[in-house]
Structure formats: structure tokens, C-alpha cells
Design a protein around this motif. Structure first.
Motif, PDB file in Angstrom:
ATOM      1  N   UNK A  98       0.831  -1.205   0.000  1.00  0.00           N
ATOM      2  CA  UNK A  98       0.000   0.000   0.000  1.00  0.00           C
ATOM      3  C   UNK A  98       0.865   1.255   0.000  1.00  0.00           C
ATOM      4  N   UNK A  99       1.834   1.319   0.898  1.00  0.00           N
ATOM      5  CA  UNK A  99       2.676   2.512   0.985  1.00  0.00           C
ATOM      6  C   UNK A  99       3.626   2.616  -0.195  1.00  0.00           C
ATOM      7  N   UNK A 100       4.063   1.506  -0.691  1.00  0.00           N
ATOM      8  CA  UNK A 100       4.936   1.516  -1.860  1.00  0.00           C
ATOM      9  C   UNK A 100       4.207   2.093  -3.070  1.00  0.00           C
ATOM     10  N   UNK A 101       2.963   1.678  -3.283  1.00  0.00           N
ATOM     11  CA  UNK A 101       2.184   2.182  -4.415  1.00  0.00           C
ATOM     12  C   UNK A 101       1.858   3.662  -4.245  1.00  0.00           C
ATOM     13  N   UNK A 102       1.439   4.052  -3.036  1.00  0.00           N
ATOM     14  CA  UNK A 102       1.108   5.454  -2.799  1.00  0.00           C
ATOM     15  C   UNK A 102       2.317   6.353  -3.043  1.00  0.00           C
ATOM     16  N   UNK A 103       3.455   5.992  -2.470  1.00  0.00           N
ATOM     17  CA  UNK A 103       4.638   6.845  -2.608  1.00  0.00           C
ATOM     18  C   UNK A 103       5.094   6.924  -4.058  1.00  0.00           C
ATOM     19  N   UNK A 104       4.925   5.841  -4.805  1.00  0.00           N
ATOM     20  CA  UNK A 104       5.318   5.856  -6.220  1.00  0.00           C
ATOM     21  C   UNK A 104       4.506   6.882  -7.001  1.00  0.00           C
ATOM     22  N   UNK A 105       3.191   6.839  -6.848  1.00  0.00           N
ATOM     23  CA  UNK A 105       2.352   7.750  -7.623  1.00  0.00           C
ATOM     24  C   UNK A 105       2.422   9.174  -7.094  1.00  0.00           C
ATOM     25  N   UNK A 106       2.726   9.348  -5.818  1.00  0.00           N
ATOM     26  CA  UNK A 106       2.962  10.701  -5.308  1.00  0.00           C
ATOM     27  C   UNK A 106       4.182  11.309  -5.990  1.00  0.00           C
ATOM     28  N   UNK A 107       5.271  10.552  -6.039  1.00  0.00           N
ATOM     29  CA  UNK A 107       6.499  11.061  -6.655  1.00  0.00           C
ATOM     30  C   UNK A 107       6.316  11.299  -8.150  1.00  0.00           C
ATOM     31  N   UNK A 108       5.665  10.358  -8.835  1.00  0.00           N
ATOM     32  CA  UNK A 108       5.500  10.473 -10.288  1.00  0.00           C
ATOM     33  C   UNK A 108       4.609  11.657 -10.651  1.00  0.00           C
ATOM     34  N   UNK A 151      -3.811  15.061  -7.585  1.00  0.00           N
ATOM     35  CA  UNK A 151      -3.668  13.632  -7.282  1.00  0.00           C
ATOM     36  C   UNK A 151      -2.596  13.410  -6.220  1.00  0.00           C
ATOM     37  N   UNK A 152      -1.420  14.010  -6.410  1.00  0.00           N
ATOM     38  CA  UNK A 152      -0.312  13.714  -5.492  1.00  0.00           C
ATOM     39  C   UNK A 152      -0.563  14.277  -4.095  1.00  0.00           C
ATOM     40  N   UNK A 153      -1.106  15.489  -4.000  1.00  0.00           N
ATOM     41  CA  UNK A 153      -1.348  16.052  -2.666  1.00  0.00           C
ATOM     42  C   UNK A 153      -2.486  15.325  -1.952  1.00  0.00           C
ATOM     43  N   UNK A 154      -3.475  14.880  -2.710  1.00  0.00           N
ATOM     44  CA  UNK A 154      -4.553  14.093  -2.103  1.00  0.00           C
ATOM     45  C   UNK A 154      -4.006  12.773  -1.556  1.00  0.00           C
ATOM     46  N   UNK A 155      -3.156  12.107  -2.327  1.00  0.00           N
ATOM     47  CA  UNK A 155      -2.570  10.848  -1.864  1.00  0.00           C
ATOM     48  C   UNK A 155      -1.679  11.067  -0.647  1.00  0.00           C
ATOM     49  N   UNK A 156      -1.004  12.216  -0.580  1.00  0.00           N
ATOM     50  CA  UNK A 156      -0.210  12.534   0.606  1.00  0.00           C
ATOM     51  C   UNK A 156      -1.094  12.609   1.845  1.00  0.00           C
ATOM     52  N   UNK A 352      12.219  14.754  -8.637  1.00  0.00           N
ATOM     53  CA  UNK A 352      13.120  13.693  -9.091  1.00  0.00           C
ATOM     54  C   UNK A 352      13.819  13.032  -7.908  1.00  0.00           C
ATOM     55  N   UNK A 353      14.166  13.823  -6.901  1.00  0.00           N
ATOM     56  CA  UNK A 353      14.748  13.258  -5.683  1.00  0.00           C
ATOM     57  C   UNK A 353      13.756  12.306  -5.013  1.00  0.00           C
ATOM     58  N   UNK A 354      12.478  12.656  -5.054  1.00  0.00           N
ATOM     59  CA  UNK A 354      11.457  11.785  -4.469  1.00  0.00           C
ATOM     60  C   UNK A 354      11.377  10.451  -5.216  1.00  0.00           C
ATOM     61  N   UNK A 355      11.540  10.485  -6.536  1.00  0.00           N
ATOM     62  CA  UNK A 355      11.537   9.238  -7.302  1.00  0.00           C
ATOM     63  C   UNK A 355      12.735   8.376  -6.918  1.00  0.00           C
ATOM     64  N   UNK A 356      13.887   9.021  -6.725  1.00  0.00           N
ATOM     65  CA  UNK A 356      15.075   8.286  -6.282  1.00  0.00           C
ATOM     66  C   UNK A 356      14.834   7.682  -4.899  1.00  0.00           C
ATOM     67  N   UNK A 357      14.188   8.431  -4.023  1.00  0.00           N
ATOM     68  CA  UNK A 357      13.886   7.920  -2.687  1.00  0.00           C
ATOM     69  C   UNK A 357      12.966   6.704  -2.770  1.00  0.00           C
ATOM     70  N   UNK A 361      13.510   2.626  -1.559  1.00  0.00           N
ATOM     71  CA  UNK A 361      12.541   2.138  -0.577  1.00  0.00           C
ATOM     72  C   UNK A 361      12.376   3.076   0.608  1.00  0.00           C
ATOM     73  N   UNK A 362      12.574   4.359   0.393  1.00  0.00           N
ATOM     74  CA  UNK A 362      12.281   5.371   1.403  1.00  0.00           C
ATOM     75  C   UNK A 362      10.895   5.933   1.092  1.00  0.00           C
ATOM     76  N   UNK A 363       9.886   5.159   1.472  1.00  0.00           N
ATOM     77  CA  UNK A 363       8.530   5.444   1.041  1.00  0.00           C
ATOM     78  C   UNK A 363       7.911   6.645   1.749  1.00  0.00           C
ATOM     79  N   UNK A 364       8.586   7.205   2.730  1.00  0.00           N
ATOM     80  CA  UNK A 364       8.089   8.425   3.361  1.00  0.00           C
ATOM     81  C   UNK A 364       8.340   9.662   2.522  1.00  0.00           C
ATOM     82  N   UNK A 365       9.208   9.538   1.507  1.00  0.00           N
ATOM     83  CA  UNK A 365       9.560  10.648   0.620  1.00  0.00           C
ATOM     84  C   UNK A 365      10.001  11.856   1.455  1.00  0.00           C
TER      85      UNK A 365
END
Length: 510
Positions: A98-108, A151-156, A352-357, A361-365
Motif C-alpha cells: 500500500x505505501x509503496x504504491x502510494x509513494x510511487x504515484x505521489x512522486x511520479x 492527485x499527489x497532494x490528495x494521496x499525501x 526527481x529526488x522523491x523518485x530516487x527515494x 525504498x524510502x517510502x516516506x519521501x
């Protein structure tokens, strides 16, 4: 045997021999051996390779490689550092996914929204040279950027409100972590099947408990969010940053909506845009400052990924504020748009730093620092040196191409808006059906790019077997071709905007 003073029968004391610690370990190991194997379930989830890699890393760590397994942690340390353990924040596979998917789409979506804002802002610097393509290359780009930011701020907000940890399952997190470490240390001495069975069984029981927790989708459950974060020891700043960003996006959207409401006076639309963009920029700056507090930017010089990401987001937001202020002064339109563009570019670097995070596996971004750097005292991330080098190289290329996919989708949307623009200006010469056809063709790279983004959210490593390896690499080359093609068509449209043969050129393009 001794006779009592009152002459009664003697009392016989039988002392049972103390049970050795090794006997307890053997009994527990025997019980572990009889646990059912759930490898089929892991394989059905598509996580076999990742689980096998994690298991190998842990076994090496327990054997002392890379300064692992130096000694048992004390009860005091467990109590003090319980929240630093991987198992505390990720008590089940479901929560990890769940957190992995959320953080991915937040960063993207953060990165893609920044690209739209950057391109549209720099286009606004030369609005007079865009002719009838001005709205297609500026306003509609802002609309697409706002869609991504919403989308990203809502997911945050959703992630911070629904944040849970191991202690929500009852019992002390330190005791739970101790049990996990003891079980895993036993498993390291047994077969691979025993290792898989224990971890899978633990994950299965955790999943059952976690499903009882309701999910909250309203982003303004502030009492729930703040109470939850306080109980977990995460502090209020993750939710502050998330909801402030979300409100800032809403304020930006007010100004854009005003442009599409028919009948509004031009002066009213102008001031609505200026005021809403200023307030939105201020809220973005406050959100960036909240991220800085969360990552201890003002109190430390850690300069890790979260630290730099928060700093870049704050600097980008400062560029927004400067551009919004300059917009109130006549004659500074170019400077205002340029500041917006520079701020968006800095924001894109922060994203881009968030995508690297996420890749690390630093899903807290940048907004939820407690989920980052859990390898210290928690999840062992200590493969061999060769494996470390290979992982870093793969992570680098994977990160770069996620950004390439976002850029391809972004340029495709601009190409689409240019083509749709022909409905109002070239309908008689081209025909509505032809315009719809070319518009759909222009949007295909965006659709394909986002399909690749979905694939990359679940494919952790480049496939090694033919033909999947070749197909995966081919999609990367295809994405580069899409960027060149879509970008070239946008440049072509700008160069020919005042050309008398533009109708013929656009009619035969695509």
C-alpha cells in the motif's frame, strides 16, 4: 529428607532440573519446521524474486557480513528504538504494498505536474509569439499540471491519515520486534522452506488483523490524522505539509477555473488569477517549510535525500511566490512567468529526488521522514559489494526512465492540446473527423507512457529471460523516440504558428 520439629512426616523436596535455553530453541525450531509453506502465495503475488533477494541479504547479515549481528539488542534499546524497525512500520505485506504504491504515484505525479508547470510558465514568457496556440501551450498545460498536483497532494493526505504501525495490532512493538528477530535468527540455521514458511505465516496473520482497520478517504480528517501521528511518535508535520499542499493546489485551481467561466469580465478574471496564484504560492511555500521541519533542515546538516528534497521543494515554492508578486506589477509579465518557470524547474528536481527515494525504498519521501532510512536497526539492507554495485546501477537507470516516461507523456499532452486547438481554427479546412483522428494519435504516446509507468511500479528489476528482457529494453528506446517525436511536433507547431501554410502542415502531420 528432614523430620519436622513437631514429629510429623518428613517433607521431601524435589527440585526439577532447569530447562536449558538450547532446549527451548530446539523446541521452537522443531515447531518452525512443521509450519506450512506459503511459497505458492508469494509467487502468485509476483514477489518471489524480491523475497528471495531479501532472504539472502538477511542471512548474510545474520552471519556477520557488513558489520551485522554484532550482538543482541537490549531491552532498553528496543524500547527506545522500536519505531526505527522495519517490522514496526510495515507489520504486513499488505501495508508495505500500500505505501509503496502510494509513494510511487505521489512522486511520479509531483514530477509530471512540475514538468507541465515549467513548460507552460516558460511558454508564457513568449506568449506574444505563440499566436493562437497560446491557450493550448499555457493554460491547458497548467490544467494538466494541476490535475497531477491534485492527485499527489490528495494521496499525501490519505497516506498520513491512514498511517499505521505494528503497535496498532495489540501488544508492545518492542516485544513484537523481538519475536520477529528471534524467529528469523532460528530460521537462518534452517532450510529455505522453513524461512519462507515463517515469514509468510506472520504476514498472513498480520494481513487478517490489518483488514479490520478502516480506510479514510476524506483529506480533512485532521483530528484522526493528528491523533494517529502523535500516537505513533511521527509528529504533526507530515499531515501539515500534506494538507497545506492540497489547499495550495485548490487555490491555484480557482484562478484557472475563472478563465473557463463564460461571461466573466476580463478584469475580474485577471485579479482572480493574480490573487489565487499568490495565495496558492504562499501555501506551497508553507508546505515546503513544513517538509523542512519534518526533515530537520533547520536543525541539522544531514543532507540526505529527504533533506535535499525538502530544500528544493521550498526553493521552488519561493520561486512561485516571487513570480506571483511580480505579476501584480505592470510590465513584469515576463519576469513573473520566468520566476514561475524557474520555481517549477527546481520543483521538478525536488520531485526527481522523491523518485530516487522511492527506488531506495524510502517510502516516506520528503513529507513522512519516519518511514525513511529504516535500515538502521531495522530491515537489513546489506548485500555483498558486487550486489550493491549492481543494485545502484539498476536503480539509476530505472529512475531515469521513469522521468523519461513522464516527459514523454507531458509532451504528448501538449501535442494533443495543439491538435484539439484545430477544432476551433482549422475545422473547415481539415474537418472534424480528421482533427479527432490526429488528436487521438497525438495522445497515444501519453497513454503508452503511463502504461509503462504502471508496469514500472510493479517490476522491480529488468527481466533477465528472453523475450521479456528484449521487450523491456525496447520500451525504453521507444520512450526516447516518443520524447523526440512529440517534442519535435510541438516545436514545429510553434515555428509555423504564423506560417500561411500551417493548415497544410498540421493536416499531414502525425
Amino acid at each position: 529428607m528432614a523430620r519436622r520439629d513437631d514429629g510429623s512426616e518428613p517433607v521431601v523436596r524435589v527440585t526439577e532440573p532447569k530447562r536449558r535455553k538450547s532446549d527451548d530453541l530446539e523446541d521452537e525450531a522443531e515447531r518452525v519446521k512443521h509450519l506450512p509453506s506459503l511459497l505458492d502465495r508469494i509467487d502468485a503475488m509476483g514477489l518471489s524474486e524480491e523475497y528471495a533477494a531479501y532472504r539472502e541479504r538477511y542471512l548474510r547479515w545474520r552471519q556477520g557480513e557488513h558489520q551485522g549481528a554484532r550482538g543482541d539488542i537490549t531491552a532498553v534499546d528496543l524500547k527506545r528504538r522500536a519505531s526505527e524497525f522495519f517490522g514496526y512500520w510495515y507489520p504486513s505485506m499488505e501495508i508495505w504494498q500500500w505505501r509503496r504504491s502510494l509513494s510511487y504515484w505521489i512522486a511520479v505525479t509531483f514530477f509530471e505536474g512540475s514538468l507541465f508547470f515549467m513548460i507552460s510558465s516558460f511558454m508564457f514568457c513568449y506568449a506574444g509569439k505563440l499566436g493562437n496556440l497560446k491557450m493550448a501551450l499555457t493554460t491547458w498545460g497548467y490544467v494538466a499540471g494541476k490535475f497531477n498536483f491534485i492527485i499527489c497532494t490528495y494521496l499525501m493526505c490519505i497516506e498520513t491519515i491512514n498511517l499505521t504501525a505494528g503497535k496498532h495490532k495489540g501488544g508492545s512493538p518492542s516485544r513484537q520486534t523481538t519475536r520477529q528477530q528471534r524467529s528469523l535468527s532460528l530460521l537462518s540455521l534452517r532450510t529455505q522452506a522453513s524461512v519462507s514458511s515463517t515469514d509468510s505465516e506472520s504476514s498472513s496473520s498480520s494481513d487478517t488483523d490489518e483488514k479490520k482497520e478502516p480506510l479514510y478517504f476524506w483529506p480533512f480528517h485532521y483530528r484522526k490524522a493528528l491523533r494517529n501521528l502523535e500516537e505513533l511518535g511521527a509528529g504533526p508535520w507530515p499531515y501539515y505539509a500534506s494538507v497545506i499542499y492540497f489547499l495550495g493546489v485548490g487555490l491555484f485551481t480557482v484562478g484557472l477555473v475563472a478563465e473557463f467561466i463564460p461571461g466573466l469580465p476580463e478584469e475580474l478574471v485577471k485579479w482572480t488569477l493574480l490573487i489565487s496564484f499568490l495565495l496558492g504560492s504562499i501555501f506551497f511555500l508553507l508546505g515546503g517549510l513544513a517538509e523542512c521541519v519534518e526533515n530537520e533542515v533547520f536543525t541539522s546538516l544531514s543532507m540526505d535525500q529527504g533533506w535535499w528534497g525538502a530544500v528544493l521543494n521550498t526553493l521552488g515554492s519561493a520561486g512561485f511566490v516571487i513570480g506571483a508578486v511580480l505579476g501584480f506589477f505592470p510590465g513584469f509579465e515576463y519576469s513573473a512567468s520566468f520566476c514561475y518557470g524557474v520555481g517549477s524547474a527546481i520543483f521538478a528536481v525536488g520531485s526527481a529526488v522523491m523518485i530516487v527515494m522511492w527506488k531506495d525504498e524510502q517510502f516516506g519521501l520528503t513529507f513522512l521522514a519516519v518511514l525513511n532510512n529504516l535500515d538502521e536497526g531495522g530491515r537489513p539492507k546489506v548485500p555483498g559489494q558486487d550486489e550493491i554495485q549492481a543494485t545502484e546501477t539498476l536503480s539509476f537507470y530505472g529512475t531515469i526512465f521513469i522521468m523519461v516516461y513522464c516527459l514523454a507523456g507531458c509532451l504528448s499532452v501538449y501535442n494533443f492540446t495543439i491538435s484539439i486547438h484545430n477544432v476551433f481554427h482549422l475545422q473547415e479546412s481539415l474537418g472534424t473527423l480528421r482533427i479527432i483522428q490526429t488528436s487521438f494519435n497525438a495522445l497515444l504516446p501519453c497513454i503508452f507512457a503511463h502504461m509503462l509507468l504502471v508496469v514500472n511500479s510493479s517490476v522491480l528489476r529488468t527481466p533477465r529471460h528472453a523475450p521479456f528482457h528484449q521487450l523491456y529494453i525496447a520500451t525504453r528506446w521507444l520512450s526516447i523516440a516518443m520524447v523526440i517525436n512529440s517534442g519535435g511536433r510541438v516545436v514545429e507547431a510553434i515555428l509555423e504558428v504564423n506560417n500561411p501554410f500551417v493548415s497544410c502542415t498540421l493536416a499531414h502531420s502525425g
